[in-house]
Write a protein that holds these residues in place. Structure first.
Motif, mmCIF file in Angstrom:
data_model
loop_
_atom_site.group_PDB
_atom_site.id
_atom_site.type_symbol
_atom_site.label_atom_id
_atom_site.label_comp_id
_atom_site.label_asym_id
_atom_site.label_seq_id
_atom_site.Cartn_x
_atom_site.Cartn_y
_atom_site.Cartn_z
ATOM 1 N N ASP A 259 0.755 -1.175 -0.141
ATOM 2 C CA ASP A 259 0.067 -0.030 0.044
ATOM 3 C C ASP A 259 0.852 1.332 -0.018
ATOM 4 N N ASP A 260 0.254 2.441 -0.852
ATOM 5 C CA ASP A 260 0.860 3.766 -0.423
ATOM 6 C C ASP A 260 -0.334 4.364 0.352
ATOM 7 N N ASP A 261 -0.016 5.720 0.553
ATOM 8 C CA ASP A 261 -1.135 6.689 1.257
ATOM 9 C C ASP A 261 -2.449 6.663 0.302
ATOM 10 N N TYR A 262 -2.268 6.504 -0.993
ATOM 11 C CA TYR A 262 -3.490 6.602 -1.581
ATOM 12 C C TYR A 262 -4.142 5.423 -1.786
ATOM 13 N N LEU A 272 -0.723 4.614 -6.437
ATOM 14 C CA LEU A 272 -0.770 5.579 -7.619
ATOM 15 C C LEU A 272 0.739 5.331 -8.501
ATOM 16 N N LEU A 273 0.564 5.639 -9.682
ATOM 17 C CA LEU A 273 1.646 5.568 -10.799
ATOM 18 C C LEU A 273 2.303 7.020 -10.996
ATOM 19 N N ARG A 274 3.510 7.297 -10.582
ATOM 20 C CA ARG A 274 4.101 8.385 -11.089
ATOM 21 C C ARG A 274 4.430 8.573 -12.323
ATOM 22 N N HIS A 275 4.254 9.696 -13.126
ATOM 23 C CA HIS A 275 4.768 10.112 -14.455
ATOM 24 C C HIS A 275 6.124 10.449 -14.424
ATOM 25 N N LEU A 276 6.847 10.093 -15.363
ATOM 26 C CA LEU A 276 8.362 10.538 -15.544
ATOM 27 C C LEU A 276 8.679 11.832 -16.378
ATOM 28 N N ASN A 277 9.594 12.437 -16.030
ATOM 29 C CA ASN A 277 9.749 13.758 -17.051
ATOM 30 C C ASN A 277 10.932 13.163 -18.039
#
Length: 460
Positions: A259-262, A272-277
């Motif tokens: 788990d994460d906070d979301y 959640l999945l983080r988008h990369l720059n």
């Protein structure tokens, strides 16, 4: 009337409005882009296989999954050991493959990563991973990042057969669950694990579209975790994948170790999945120079193998066409048709026609050279030809003469006539000696010798 006419003109002047194109269903584009498509001998890069994602999945050290191995029920293990154990215990896993997995643990991990890609459909059954593959139904692809050991990764069809047989002991006598709901029902009934990890991944891949709004935001689905060009962090995708595996195999109601906070504040939702720059994206799935060199080397090896294979096939076709065989019709050779043939004693099953023997295509030795001069064509006997020994002449006759052709049709050269003359001389010297018949009268011999000399002079 004027207003009516104007109204009709305006009505007819409007362009018809076409309905907008329907939005493809969720998961359609992911399913369409899922299989890796490459030409034969083209290497699969780290970006193709999403190497960083696979690496994070199999390097996770959380021992939170129930071990289904008989005798170890109740113990917890990592996803790494859980998946490799499922492959090892598959009834379609050969003894050679099992021995190699035990002997070389690194090979077992590489095989598990390729199998996971096959499990979700990223690698389809038209791919093979050894360069000596001959069938035209599959294509060879070196995978430098996942073939660093000397083990044979086989091909995708064998891997998929191994995966389909990777079931729990209790599932061999019953039908394994085929929907997420069936898996959750077995889990709530106290059966842990409710199915094998391999079958769970098959189910999640087949139901990626309906689960998109259950565990994700509706625009993302399970298959997107394994696709490139999504600009999603590999660590976050690996975490979401392990979260889903734990959710269905272990517990869907209690706290999930991934788990994460979301996901904690939204039960049933994946992390959640983080988008990369751009800079972060360039740092993921980077091929090493050694892997690129090895991929090119294996591609060259594959191309060389295909060239040898094509050459051997063409040679076999030529050899087969020139080999002696039987036909049901009289064959033609050169500019004339042979009228006398030895027919086979056997006939065809359907018809009673004879089968005619067709000898191998051996070029006959020319006996006369055709020389054109002053508008006339004359025959010149090859008198300057080097004389053969008895052994050479015997070998020449054996290798160039068809025993099934009538001797009248053969073209005798100078050596053949010399051989016949020597044989005749031997017979003449032996006549009259026991046990040969008595000599003929002298006048008959003289007459026969004269006729022989006359015939010989006509040859020359």
């Amino acid at each position: 009337m004027a207003s009516t006419s104007t109204g009709n003109t305006q009505a007819h002047g409007k362009h018809p409005s076409w309905p907008p194109e329907p939005i493809p269903p969720v998961g359609y584009l992911s399913r369409k882009a899922l299989p890796i498509k490459r030409n034969d001998a083209e290497p699969l890069t780290r970006d193709d296989v999403q190497f960083d994602l696979l690496n994070y999945i199999f390097l996770d050290t959380n021992a939170v999954f129930t071990n289904p191995t008989p005798g170890k029920n109740g113990s917890k293990t990592t996803f790494h050991d859980l998946y490799i154990s499922a492959l090892y215990n598959s009834t379609k896993c050969s003894k050679v493959l099992k021995d190699k997995m035990i002997e070389t643990p690194a090979f077992a991990v590489e095989l598990a990563k390729i199998s996971l890609l096959t499990n979700v459909g990223r690698i389809n059954t038209t791919m093979a991973f050894f360069p000596e593959m001959k069938t035209a139904l599959r294509t060879y692809h070196p995978v430098p990042s996942l073939q660093k050991t000397d083990g044979n990764a086989q091909d995708a069809p064998r891997i998929k057969n191994c995966l389909k047989a990777a079931l729990l002991p209790s599932e061999f006598k019953s039908v394994p669950p085929s929907t997420p709901e069936e898996i959750l029902e077995k889990n709530k009934a106290g059966q842990r694990p409710p199915t094998s990890v391999v079958n769970l991944i098959f189910v999640l891949a087949n139901h990626a579209a309906p689960l998109a709004s259950v565990h994700f935001d509706g625009a993302l689905n399970f298959l997107d975790l394994f696709l490139p060009n999504k600009r999603l962090s590999s660590t976050d995708r690996a975490r979401a994948f392990l979260w889903l595996v734990y959710y269905y195999l272990e517990d869907s109601n209690s706290t999930n170790p991934f788990d994460d906070d979301y996901s904690k504040s939204n039960p049933g939702k994946a992390p959640l999945l983080r988008h990369l720059n751009d800079a972060e994206l360039k740092g993921e799935n980077v091929d090493t120079p050694e892997e690129l060199d090895w991929g090119r080397m294996m591609s060259n090896q594959r191309n060389a193998f295909l060239q040898r294979l094509v050459s051997s096939i063409e040679y076999e076709k030529k050899a087969k066409s020139s080999a002696p065989h039987f036909v049901s019709a009289v064959p033609e050779t050169g500019h004339r048709k042979r009228t006398r043939h030895f027919a086979s004693e056997t006939s065809t099953k359907d018809e009673g026609a004879f089968l005619y023997y067709v000898p191998s295509k051996v070029e006959p030795t020319p006996s006369r050279n055709m020389i054109k001069g002053h508008g006339s064509e004359i025959q010149n006997t090859a008198t300057t030809q080097e004389e053969r020994t008895l052994l050479q002449q015997a070998w020449h006759i054996v290798t160039t003469t068809d025993p099934l052709i009538d001797s009248d049709e053969e073209d005798a050269d100078q050596n053949a006539r010399l051989d016949y003359t020597r044989r005749l001389d031997v017979i003449n010297r032996l006549r009259g000696r026991p046990p040969t018949p008595a000599r003929a009268p002298a006048e008959n011999i003289l007459g026969r010798d004269a006729s022989e000399r006359q015939r010989t002079s006509s040859w020359n």
